[in-house]
Design an enzyme around this catalytic site. Structure first.
Site, short mmCIF file in Angstrom:
data_model
loop_
_atom_site.label_atom_id
_atom_site.label_comp_id
_atom_site.label_asym_id
_atom_site.label_seq_id
_atom_site.Cartn_x
_atom_site.Cartn_y
_atom_site.Cartn_z
N GLU A 51 0.83 -1.20 0.00
CA GLU A 51 0.00 0.00 0.00
C GLU A 51 0.87 1.26 0.00
O GLU A 51 0.75 2.11 0.88
CB GLU A 51 -0.91 0.00 1.23
CG GLU A 51 -1.79 -1.22 1.38
CD GLU A 51 -2.45 -1.31 2.75
OE1 GLU A 51 -2.32 -0.33 3.53
OE2 GLU A 51 -3.06 -2.34 3.06
N PRO A 52 1.75 1.44 -0.98
CA PRO A 52 2.62 2.63 -0.98
C PRO A 52 1.86 3.88 -1.40
O PRO A 52 0.94 3.82 -2.21
CB PRO A 52 3.69 2.28 -2.01
CG PRO A 52 2.97 1.39 -2.98
CD PRO A 52 2.01 0.57 -2.13
N ARG A 56 1.24 19.97 6.29
CA ARG A 56 2.20 19.11 6.98
C ARG A 56 3.10 19.86 7.98
O ARG A 56 3.30 19.37 9.10
CB ARG A 56 3.05 18.34 5.98
CG ARG A 56 2.26 17.38 5.10
CD ARG A 56 3.16 16.55 4.20
NE ARG A 56 3.93 15.60 4.97
CZ ARG A 56 5.22 15.70 5.21
NH1 ARG A 56 5.92 16.74 4.72
NH2 ARG A 56 5.85 14.79 5.92
N CYS A 90 -4.44 33.58 9.37
CA CYS A 90 -4.40 34.22 10.69
C CYS A 90 -4.22 33.18 11.80
O CYS A 90 -5.11 32.95 12.63
CB CYS A 90 -5.69 35.00 10.91
SG CYS A 90 -5.62 36.13 12.30
N TYR A 134 0.29 14.21 0.50
CA TYR A 134 -0.34 14.86 1.66
C TYR A 134 -0.22 16.38 1.58
O TYR A 134 -0.10 17.06 2.60
CB TYR A 134 0.25 14.32 2.97
CG TYR A 134 0.18 12.82 3.04
CD1 TYR A 134 -1.04 12.18 3.25
CD2 TYR A 134 1.31 12.04 2.85
CE1 TYR A 134 -1.12 10.81 3.27
CE2 TYR A 134 1.24 10.65 2.87
CZ TYR A 134 0.02 10.04 3.09
OH TYR A 134 -0.06 8.68 3.10
#
Length: 427
Positions: A286-287, A325, A355, A383
């Site tokens: 599942e890469p 991230r 903000c 991501y």
């Protein structure tokens, strides 16, 4: 990131300058390299072929959550990829991209009844079940639609992946999977349910792993469990070892995919030869990050330079809503100027206009820049866009795919009107 390099002083994606892309499509802008995607997927596919495995004995299931753009899914599907999903929406994305639902595995701890029903109607390959209550719910839903659900149990082997706590998934304190000590009883329960067909076992201990030792340790524990199941006449058709291989963000040196898979296949083959007279078991992966992470960058424009007593800030037009991230788990992304640097560099924190004090993209970077300069946030293919939001009513970035000297707009920028089109005023 060999497919992103400087030519004549300008950073390029393959044969296209990022400067020209920013002028044409605006910023912030996600840019992906098709060649990088193909190369990274092929590292898995070629390792399977070199071990003598074909589609019946090995399957790479790309992790959709890492980058779910339809163009990316379509490309990987054409290359032979299956798909690992964690929601009904991701299943519909795979189907919209031309992917085969019969090559889809459905992971995730909180599958709803409607999602289960949708997946059963599309005859997906397998559900990765993560708890006994989920197992019973799936049995009920499968009975309602007149089908048997093919399942693996996601087993938590309590192996330390030695990665960031937020992306570690294989320890007892993590929410994922069935505890290793409870797995045998869980499989007995699964085998007894009328609308469940036990077909495999799944294990995923975390992501951004630089060393394959934890993965191979988890494999050994999974093999041990498969042998215990076989002794009880519960025979599995596949072994899913998950994903997790890391990429280079800074100076990391992740294990090469081919080396890892070579060691994994060698262990599996030795075990099958010793215990099962060489009878094959399908091995699945599942890469996600290792396929798309270094295939993408985020381009952003410097708006202002703020020079303070203790810190200098480069305020850019990308923000935490574009690339979550760094704010989420202090992730490190390389920063390059789109035009090669000249002049005197200063140390800046690269921050966005949102903000929030947590709205930063990079800290303490030496840059020779002026307002209007373009920066590339490297290793942003995984991501990035999938975690993007509309916080502060900011439209999400456009996405383009570069193929040699050709450019394809694969997602246009959102307009302000689209952000509140689903809302209504109460009179």
């Amino acid at each position: 990131m060999s497919h992103f390099s400087y030519r004549n002083g300008s950073l390029h994606a393959e044969s296209v300058s990022l400067d020209s892309l920013a002028r044409q499509y605006g910023t912030p802008l996600y840019v992906y390299s098709k060649a990088a995607l193909v190369e990274n997927f092929s590292a898995y596919a070629n390792a399977c072929k070199q071990s003598g495995r074909d589609d019946s004995t090995a399957l790479v299931c790309y992790s959709v959550k890492s980058n779910s753009n339809l163009a990316v899914l379509n490309l990987l599907g054409k290359l032979g990829s299956g798909f690992d999903i964690v929601s009904g929406g991701e299943l519909l994305r795979v189907i919209a991209a031309g992917g085969d639902p019969r090559r889809v595995i459905f992971s995730g701890v909180g599958k709803g009844r409607d999602e289960m029903r949708l997946a059963l109607e599309h005859d997906i390959l397998c559900f990765n079940v993560e708890s006994i209550p989920e197992l019973h719910r799936l049995n009920e839903v499968a009975g309602e639609v007149g089908k048997r659900a093919r399942v693996s149990l996601r087993v938590n082997p309590n192996v330390d992946a030695k990665t960031h706590p937020y992306i570690s998934t294989g320890l007892k304190e993590n929410k994922f999977g069935v505890a290793y000590e409870d797995a045998l009883d869980c499989y007995r329960t699964a085998a007894s349910l009328p609308h469940i067909e036990v077909v495999g076992i799944d294990c995923h201990i975390g992501s951004q792993l630089l060393d394959d030792a934890p993965l191979l340790e988890a494999l050994d524990k999974v093999i041990e469990l498969i042998d215990q199941l076989a002794a009880e006449n519960i025979h599995l058709h596949h072994l899913d070892i998950g994903g997790g291989i890391g990429i280079t963000y800074d100076d990391e040196k992740p294990v090469p995919v081919g080396d890892y898979l070579g060691r994994l296949f060698a262990r599996v083959d030795a075990w099958r030869k010793e215990k099962y007279a060489g009878k094959a078991i399908k091995v699945m992966f599942e890469p996600g990050r290792s396929i798309v992470g270094n295939a993408g960058v985020l381009i952003t424009e410097v708006q202002y330079l703020k020079h303070g007593e203790t810190k200098n800030f480069a305020v850019v037009d990308a923000a935490m809503n574009d690339l979550m991230r760094p704010a989420l788990y202090e992730a490190w992304h390389g920063v390059k100027t789109v035009r090669e640097q000249s002049g005197t560099a200063q140390v800046y924190d690269v921050v966005g206009p949102v903000c929030e004090s947590g709205d930063w993209l990079a800290r303490s970077r030496s840059l020779a820049i002026e307002p209007g300069a373009l920066l590339a946030l490297m290793s942003a293919g995984a991501y990035g866009m999938t975690m993007a939001s509309n916080y502060n009513t900011r439209g999400r970035a456009a996405e383009v795919l570069v193929d040699g000297d050709r450019v394809h707009l694969i997602r246009r920028r959102e307009t302000p009107a689209e952000l509140f089109a689903l809302e209504s005023i109460v009179s």
